[in-house]
Scaffold this motif. Structure first.
Motif, short mmCIF file in Angstrom:
data_model
loop_
_atom_site.label_atom_id
_atom_site.label_comp_id
_atom_site.label_asym_id
_atom_site.label_seq_id
_atom_site.Cartn_x
_atom_site.Cartn_y
_atom_site.Cartn_z
N UNK A 3 0.92 -1.70 -0.41
CA UNK A 3 0.18 -0.31 0.14
C UNK A 3 0.71 1.31 0.61
N UNK A 4 0.73 1.85 -1.00
CA UNK A 4 0.87 3.27 -1.41
C UNK A 4 0.62 4.34 -0.46
N UNK A 5 1.12 5.31 1.15
CA UNK A 5 1.03 6.49 1.50
C UNK A 5 0.78 7.25 0.80
N UNK A 6 -0.24 8.21 1.06
CA UNK A 6 -0.30 9.19 0.41
C UNK A 6 -1.51 9.94 1.52
N UNK A 14 -0.62 17.94 10.60
CA UNK A 14 -0.94 17.56 11.95
C UNK A 14 0.55 16.87 11.48
N UNK A 15 1.02 16.74 10.66
CA UNK A 15 2.44 16.09 11.04
C UNK A 15 3.99 16.97 10.65
N UNK A 16 3.71 17.52 10.93
CA UNK A 16 4.59 18.78 10.62
C UNK A 16 4.49 19.35 12.13
N UNK A 26 5.52 8.48 13.52
CA UNK A 26 4.27 8.40 12.69
C UNK A 26 4.57 7.99 11.28
N UNK A 27 5.31 8.20 10.53
CA UNK A 27 6.02 7.97 9.33
C UNK A 27 6.34 6.57 9.23
N UNK A 80 -2.81 8.68 17.53
CA UNK A 80 -3.30 8.09 16.64
C UNK A 80 -3.28 8.75 15.27
N UNK A 81 -3.15 7.38 13.81
CA UNK A 81 -3.36 8.15 12.87
C UNK A 81 -4.54 7.63 12.13
#
Length: 109
Positions: A3-6, A14-16, A26-27, A80-81
């Protein structure tokens, strides 16, 4: 399969905003999901985790037309993601603190 993440615009924002150590975790978790490691994943329901895991009788989150099931992956103990999968893509919708999860679910689902 693979599965390729998008990442959605919200998930990128959120990540930044996370501390670097949490963002890396998370990554790493998302990369693991893409490679098939789903050990810390739960399918979400309208008022909490899956009834099969919690012993309750909660209804599933009702996806919008064309949306697949909504999942979360635990990142550490505090984050949580939220994501969905579709035809080889892992679409990350949000990355939130655990205490914000239910509020965000109401808006995302």
């Amino acid at each position: 399969g693979l599965l390729v993440p998008e990442f959605t615009r919200d998930a990128q924002k959120d990540l930044r905003s996370l501390p670097p150590k949490v963002a890396r975790a998370v990554l790493q978790a998302i990369a693991g999901l893409g490679a098939g490691d789903w050990r810390h994943v739960k399918q979400m329901y309208s008022s909490g985790p899956s009834p099969a895991r919690s012993g309750g009788s909660r209804a599933r989150v009702t996806p919008r037309d064309g949306d697949g099931p909504l999942y979360t992956v635990r990142v550490g103990i505090h984050y949580r993601a939220l994501f969905r999968t579709d035809e080889g893509t892992l679409r990350v919708l949000r990355v939130v603190a655990r205490e914000e999860l239910m509020e965000v679910l109401r808006r995302v689902a």
